[in-house]
Design a protein around this motif. Sequence first.
Motif, PDB file in Angstrom:
ATOM      1  N   VAL A 111       7.683   6.396   1.759  1.00  0.00           N
ATOM      2  CA  VAL A 111       6.853   5.759   0.742  1.00  0.00           C
ATOM      3  C   VAL A 111       5.771   6.729   0.282  1.00  0.00           C
ATOM      4  O   VAL A 111       5.576   7.801   0.875  1.00  0.00           O
ATOM      5  CB  VAL A 111       6.188   4.484   1.311  1.00  0.00           C
ATOM      6  N   THR A 112       5.039   6.347  -0.772  1.00  0.00           N
ATOM      7  CA  THR A 112       3.868   7.112  -1.212  1.00  0.00           C
ATOM      8  C   THR A 112       2.731   6.150  -1.520  1.00  0.00           C
ATOM      9  O   THR A 112       2.953   4.987  -1.862  1.00  0.00           O
ATOM     10  CB  THR A 112       4.153   7.950  -2.479  1.00  0.00           C
ATOM     11  N   ILE A 113       1.503   6.643  -1.398  1.00  0.00           N
ATOM     12  CA  ILE A 113       0.339   5.856  -1.791  1.00  0.00           C
ATOM     13  C   ILE A 113       0.404   5.605  -3.298  1.00  0.00           C
ATOM     14  O   ILE A 113       0.663   6.505  -4.091  1.00  0.00           O
ATOM     15  CB  ILE A 113      -0.966   6.595  -1.448  1.00  0.00           C
ATOM     16  N   ASN A 114       0.193   4.377  -3.696  1.00  0.00           N
ATOM     17  CA  ASN A 114       0.232   3.950  -5.104  1.00  0.00           C
ATOM     18  C   ASN A 114       1.606   4.096  -5.739  1.00  0.00           C
ATOM     19  O   ASN A 114       1.752   3.933  -6.959  1.00  0.00           O
ATOM     20  CB  ASN A 114      -0.802   4.706  -5.954  1.00  0.00           C
ATOM     21  N   GLY A 115       2.623   4.462  -4.943  1.00  0.00           N
ATOM     22  CA  GLY A 115       3.974   4.605  -5.474  1.00  0.00           C
ATOM     23  C   GLY A 115       4.167   5.806  -6.384  1.00  0.00           C
ATOM     24  O   GLY A 115       5.120   5.850  -7.159  1.00  0.00           O
ATOM     25  N   ILE A 116       3.288   6.822  -6.292  1.00  0.00           N
ATOM     26  CA  ILE A 116       3.416   7.973  -7.187  1.00  0.00           C
ATOM     27  C   ILE A 116       4.622   8.814  -6.798  1.00  0.00           C
ATOM     28  O   ILE A 116       5.097   8.769  -5.666  1.00  0.00           O
ATOM     29  CB  ILE A 116       2.134   8.833  -7.210  1.00  0.00           C
ATOM     30  N   GLY A 117       5.128   9.600  -7.749  1.00  0.00           N
ATOM     31  CA  GLY A 117       6.269  10.455  -7.459  1.00  0.00           C
ATOM     32  C   GLY A 117       7.029  10.832  -8.721  1.00  0.00           C
ATOM     33  O   GLY A 117       6.586  10.579  -9.840  1.00  0.00           O
ATOM     34  N   ASN A 168       7.953   6.293  -6.479  1.00  0.00           N
ATOM     35  CA  ASN A 168       8.621   5.930  -5.228  1.00  0.00           C
ATOM     36  C   ASN A 168       8.229   4.526  -4.789  1.00  0.00           C
ATOM     37  O   ASN A 168       7.394   3.871  -5.410  1.00  0.00           O
ATOM     38  CB  ASN A 168       8.230   6.918  -4.119  1.00  0.00           C
ATOM     39  N   ALA A 169       8.815   4.112  -3.678  1.00  0.00           N
ATOM     40  CA  ALA A 169       8.368   2.869  -3.054  1.00  0.00           C
ATOM     41  C   ALA A 169       6.901   3.018  -2.676  1.00  0.00           C
ATOM     42  O   ALA A 169       6.480   4.048  -2.152  1.00  0.00           O
ATOM     43  CB  ALA A 169       9.213   2.565  -1.820  1.00  0.00           C
ATOM     44  N   SER A 170       6.126   1.989  -2.941  1.00  0.00           N
ATOM     45  CA  SER A 170       4.687   2.017  -2.715  1.00  0.00           C
ATOM     46  C   SER A 170       4.367   1.652  -1.273  1.00  0.00           C
ATOM     47  O   SER A 170       4.793   0.601  -0.782  1.00  0.00           O
ATOM     48  CB  SER A 170       4.011   1.029  -3.675  1.00  0.00           C
ATOM     49  N   LYS A 176      -1.547  -3.584 -10.864  1.00  0.00           N
ATOM     50  CA  LYS A 176      -0.754  -3.033  -9.753  1.00  0.00           C
ATOM     51  C   LYS A 176      -0.921  -3.918  -8.514  1.00  0.00           C
ATOM     52  O   LYS A 176      -2.022  -4.299  -8.147  1.00  0.00           O
ATOM     53  CB  LYS A 176      -1.241  -1.613  -9.441  1.00  0.00           C
ATOM     54  N   ALA A 177       0.206  -4.237  -7.876  1.00  0.00           N
ATOM     55  CA  ALA A 177       0.158  -5.069  -6.672  1.00  0.00           C
ATOM     56  C   ALA A 177      -0.695  -4.421  -5.593  1.00  0.00           C
ATOM     57  O   ALA A 177      -0.705  -3.209  -5.424  1.00  0.00           O
ATOM     58  CB  ALA A 177       1.580  -5.290  -6.150  1.00  0.00           C
ATOM     59  N   ILE A 178      -1.445  -5.195  -4.895  1.00  0.00           N
ATOM     60  CA  ILE A 178      -2.271  -4.853  -3.739  1.00  0.00           C
ATOM     61  C   ILE A 178      -3.538  -4.087  -4.113  1.00  0.00           C
ATOM     62  O   ILE A 178      -4.633  -4.466  -3.710  1.00  0.00           O
ATOM     63  CB  ILE A 178      -1.487  -4.051  -2.660  1.00  0.00           C
ATOM     64  N   VAL A 179      -3.426  -2.984  -4.874  1.00  0.00           N
ATOM     65  CA  VAL A 179      -4.583  -2.110  -5.098  1.00  0.00           C
ATOM     66  C   VAL A 179      -5.073  -2.081  -6.542  1.00  0.00           C
ATOM     67  O   VAL A 179      -6.035  -1.371  -6.844  1.00  0.00           O
ATOM     68  CB  VAL A 179      -4.280  -0.665  -4.634  1.00  0.00           C
ATOM     69  N   GLY A 180      -4.442  -2.826  -7.442  1.00  0.00           N
ATOM     70  CA  GLY A 180      -4.896  -2.850  -8.830  1.00  0.00           C
ATOM     71  C   GLY A 180      -6.235  -3.554  -8.962  1.00  0.00           C
ATOM     72  O   GLY A 180      -6.605  -4.400  -8.137  1.00  0.00           O
TER      73      GLY A 180
END
Length: 629
Positions: A318-324, A329-331, A377-381
Amino acid sequence: MASSLLSSAKPYCSSANPTSTPRPHAPTLSSFRSAAPRFSRGLAAAAAANSSVSCRHRAIGRPVRASLAPRRPEYVPSRIDDPNYVRIFDTTLRDGEQSPGATMTSTEKLVVARQLARLGVDIIEAGFPASSPDDLDAVRSIAIDMGNTPVGEDGHVPVICGLSRCNKRDIDAAWEAVRHARLPRIHTFIATSEIHMQHKLRKTPEQVVAIAREMVAYARSLGCPDVEFSPEDAGRSNREFLYHILEEVIKAGATTLNIPDTVGYTLPYEFRKLIADIKANTPGIENAIISTHCQNDLGLATANTLAGARAGARQLEVTINGIGERAGNASLEEVVMAIKCRRELLGGMYTGINSQHITMSSKMVQEHSGLHVQPHKAIVGANAFAHESGIHQDGMLKHKGTYEIISPDDIGLTRANEFGIVLGKLSGRHAVRSKLVELGYEITDKEFQDFFKGYKEVAEKKKRVTDEDIEALLSDVIFQPKIFWSLADVQATCGTLGLSTATVKLIGLDGEKIACSVGTGPVDAAYKAVDEIIQIPTVLREYSMTSVTEGIDAIVTTRVVVTGDVSDSKHALTGHSFNRAFSGSGAAMDIVVSSVRAYLSALNKISSFVGAVKASSEIPEGKSIQTAE
């Protein structure tokens, strides 16, 4: 039936172990606050609760939280003693950094790696060492530092991993970078789908199997006890061929088998079946860990990752914030909180993540990468815990569990101003520092001095300094690269009666320099004046400006993305050289000042990157950094 369904409903998630005895938690305000949540834990806060979750009703005003979840199992490369434990493999510093404009300096990568260790990730994929001398040095620094530093109450030390293609040069670079860690890992990959083998590799399936087997064995022969193998584009690979190549790399010594959905093509039920089939049909699979790596091209990365875990994968990439790459990527935050919130339906799975560090981790990656998340954004938006609808607000006033399935506290947030500190121009150092602690920031005395100077300048012009203002000012202090050039003064004139002009004074390592220029507008003129002083060839790719708060006296944040003449890096998947893009951010009440600060931030990143590359090139070939073992 209706009664039983209602009685079994569990609408609210908290960090609680259903088998543990609850203990009181600090009381919260019973009335609903409409303000956006803010940080409640700082960078240096101790890891508090690596806990699992049950979903249950929560009393208003005094939520309860249970004791710690099962401890993280001792790390063994090829097995996990607790079948319910899921390893979290974070690739923010490798795959995440491949996003356009997300280039980080070595220092920034080390800072993010420290935060990932506090977060509790099991494996940090620190980079692709063969891509550039700077990346090799960055991975090596992370291996030396975070690869040997216990973190948290359980003394957790993360595995430090380096990516490599299936060739000796890449593997040698990866081993040189990660070998200094207490728990080193080499991650090597080769494409296995027909379209990749035919058009990209131009090799037969037999040749691909031979290369994979030989290179995994070579990585083990270097002394690396932990080798991960990825069949690139596994989602589109022939199933029987996949079983065969995985069997061969297990025989050669692979300890983890990562199954990537490289182009984000599979649907959750397909990916679950793929993992289940690999587990059922690959000889020797009991001697390795199955991993997932899901791209988000169809928006299914998190769903596919959870489906893979349900089928038996016990490492999730996974990556933080789903970046990639591309759509990302998977968040990490989505996958981890889904496992925590729905543990009962996921067979009792749990992770070692301290979720109360999620918000700070997200903020740090946003600032250092320059990639900000969308409000929804889910969780951190920004809107994840905001409620504007009257019906929702009414429900929240009566019971927070009506519209919040996750407590903000569980990810390191608290609703703004719960401690009642409101800042203005008369606020002193103690009050300002207390506000920083309330927001979750712990900074050095030097950083505080720099921040306080900027705070006073803003406070003299604004009646009230908001939390959003504080965070914008902090980004100019704690989320900035190494300073080669800083802004001393800027003066600009513009309008309809003549040319726009700007005069800029910069402070460099060798003193002050001044330049004047004209442009199509005040920002263009100021940037040209900066270019006259610094003389780094760049192309401005992106420029954006956002008001932090409402009102004519609001602070504005500016973000830029520039490309420079830095083409020594190689792409992990294609091997082609490319020009890196560098982002920068700045904040001020004046749009020209904010814009110049953002531009200098990007130029400082380029200077730092070029300096690291030059320093690396001066190290004699074959010479390595010696560390205390």
